[in-house]
Design a protein around this motif. Structure first.
Motif, mmCIF file in Angstrom:
data_model
loop_
_atom_site.group_PDB
_atom_site.id
_atom_site.type_symbol
_atom_site.label_atom_id
_atom_site.label_comp_id
_atom_site.label_asym_id
_atom_site.label_seq_id
_atom_site.Cartn_x
_atom_site.Cartn_y
_atom_site.Cartn_z
ATOM 1 N N SER A 1 0.830 -1.213 0.000
ATOM 2 C CA SER A 1 0.000 0.000 0.000
ATOM 3 C C SER A 1 0.861 1.259 0.000
ATOM 4 C CB SER A 1 -0.932 -0.001 1.218
ATOM 5 O OG SER A 1 -1.757 -1.142 1.223
ATOM 6 N N LEU A 2 1.843 1.274 -0.879
ATOM 7 C CA LEU A 2 2.784 2.388 -0.922
ATOM 8 C C LEU A 2 2.118 3.695 -1.319
ATOM 9 C CD1 LEU A 2 5.802 0.450 -2.355
ATOM 10 C CD2 LEU A 2 5.876 1.854 -0.293
ATOM 11 N N LYS A 3 2.605 4.776 -0.741
ATOM 12 C CA LYS A 3 2.081 6.118 -0.984
ATOM 13 C C LYS A 3 3.193 6.992 -1.562
ATOM 14 C CE LYS A 3 -0.757 5.715 3.199
ATOM 15 N NZ LYS A 3 -1.091 6.329 4.509
ATOM 16 N N PRO A 4 2.842 8.044 -2.269
ATOM 17 C CA PRO A 4 3.885 8.943 -2.784
ATOM 18 C C PRO A 4 4.813 9.469 -1.694
ATOM 19 C CG PRO A 4 1.801 9.399 -3.854
ATOM 20 C CD PRO A 4 1.508 8.400 -2.766
ATOM 21 N N GLU A 5 4.292 9.669 -0.494
ATOM 22 C CA GLU A 5 5.119 10.175 0.602
ATOM 23 C C GLU A 5 6.118 9.130 1.129
ATOM 24 O OE1 GLU A 5 1.780 10.286 0.393
ATOM 25 O OE2 GLU A 5 0.833 9.955 2.360
ATOM 26 N N ASP A 6 6.035 7.901 0.643
ATOM 27 C CA ASP A 6 7.043 6.891 0.984
ATOM 28 C C ASP A 6 8.283 7.019 0.096
ATOM 29 O OD1 ASP A 6 4.348 4.583 1.417
ATOM 30 O OD2 ASP A 6 5.508 5.555 3.001
ATOM 31 N N THR A 7 8.238 7.884 -0.888
ATOM 32 C CA THR A 7 9.378 8.085 -1.776
ATOM 33 C C THR A 7 10.583 8.598 -0.989
ATOM 34 O OG1 THR A 7 7.986 8.514 -3.700
ATOM 35 C CG2 THR A 7 10.235 9.396 -3.748
ATOM 36 N N ALA A 8 11.692 7.878 -1.116
ATOM 37 C CA ALA A 8 12.902 8.225 -0.372
ATOM 38 C C ALA A 8 14.011 7.256 -0.747
ATOM 39 C CB ALA A 8 12.654 8.138 1.135
ATOM 40 N N VAL A 9 15.210 7.547 -0.275
ATOM 41 C CA VAL A 9 16.288 6.569 -0.308
ATOM 42 C C VAL A 9 16.189 5.755 0.981
ATOM 43 C CG1 VAL A 9 18.768 6.171 -0.387
ATOM 44 C CG2 VAL A 9 17.757 8.044 -1.715
ATOM 45 N N TYR A 10 16.158 4.452 0.853
ATOM 46 C CA TYR A 10 16.023 3.559 1.998
ATOM 47 C C TYR A 10 17.379 2.949 2.345
ATOM 48 C CZ TYR A 10 10.968 3.926 1.976
ATOM 49 O OH TYR A 10 9.687 4.397 2.074
ATOM 50 N N TYR A 11 17.707 2.995 3.632
ATOM 51 C CA TYR A 11 18.991 2.513 4.111
ATOM 52 C C TYR A 11 18.803 1.370 5.105
ATOM 53 C CZ TYR A 11 20.829 6.940 2.320
ATOM 54 O OH TYR A 11 21.177 8.004 1.531
#
Length: 121
Positions: free
Chosen positions: A84-94
């Motif tokens: 259920s991904l949202k646009p606000e989940d956009t990021a670099v994940y570490y």
């Protein structure tokens, strides 16, 4: 030399799913807390999920119920299932791991290089 290597990022549409994986390699005596963090442009790095060696998990409210963290202690890997991904989940994940290198006497914190997740239609 201890390394954390992530994989699985990419572009996905809103409400879609992605699975991130992270493998720790090198001379490692033990791995304690493992986790995922993310950093969006212009924002501070934030916690996404953590999991202890005994599989206790923690999620902030922003991802709880949508993201699931898991680990394989035998393979020194940690996985983040994102639904259920949202646009606000956009990021670099570490990926992050608190571990004791072989021969060391204290725990150290290691980071992966990061993988881009973009949620957009």
């Amino acid at each position: 030399q201890v390394q954390l290597v992530e994989s699985g990022g990419g572009l996905v549409q809103p409400e879609g799913s992605l699975r991130l994986s992270c493998a720790a390699s090198g001379s490692i005596s033990s791995i304690n807390l493992m986790g995922w963090y993310r950093q969006a442009p212009g924002k501070l790095r934030e916690l996404v999920a953590t999991i202890t060696r005994t599989y206790s998990t923690y999620y902030p409210a922003s991802v709880k119920g949508r993201f699931t963290i898991s680990r394989d202690n035998a393979k020194n890997t940690v996985t983040l299932q994102m639904d259920s991904l949202k646009p606000e989940d956009t990021a670099v994940y570490y990926c992050n791991a608190d571990l004791v290198p072989f021969g060391a006497t204290k725990q150290e914190s290691y980071w992966g290089q990061g993988t881009q997740v973009t949620v957009s239609s």
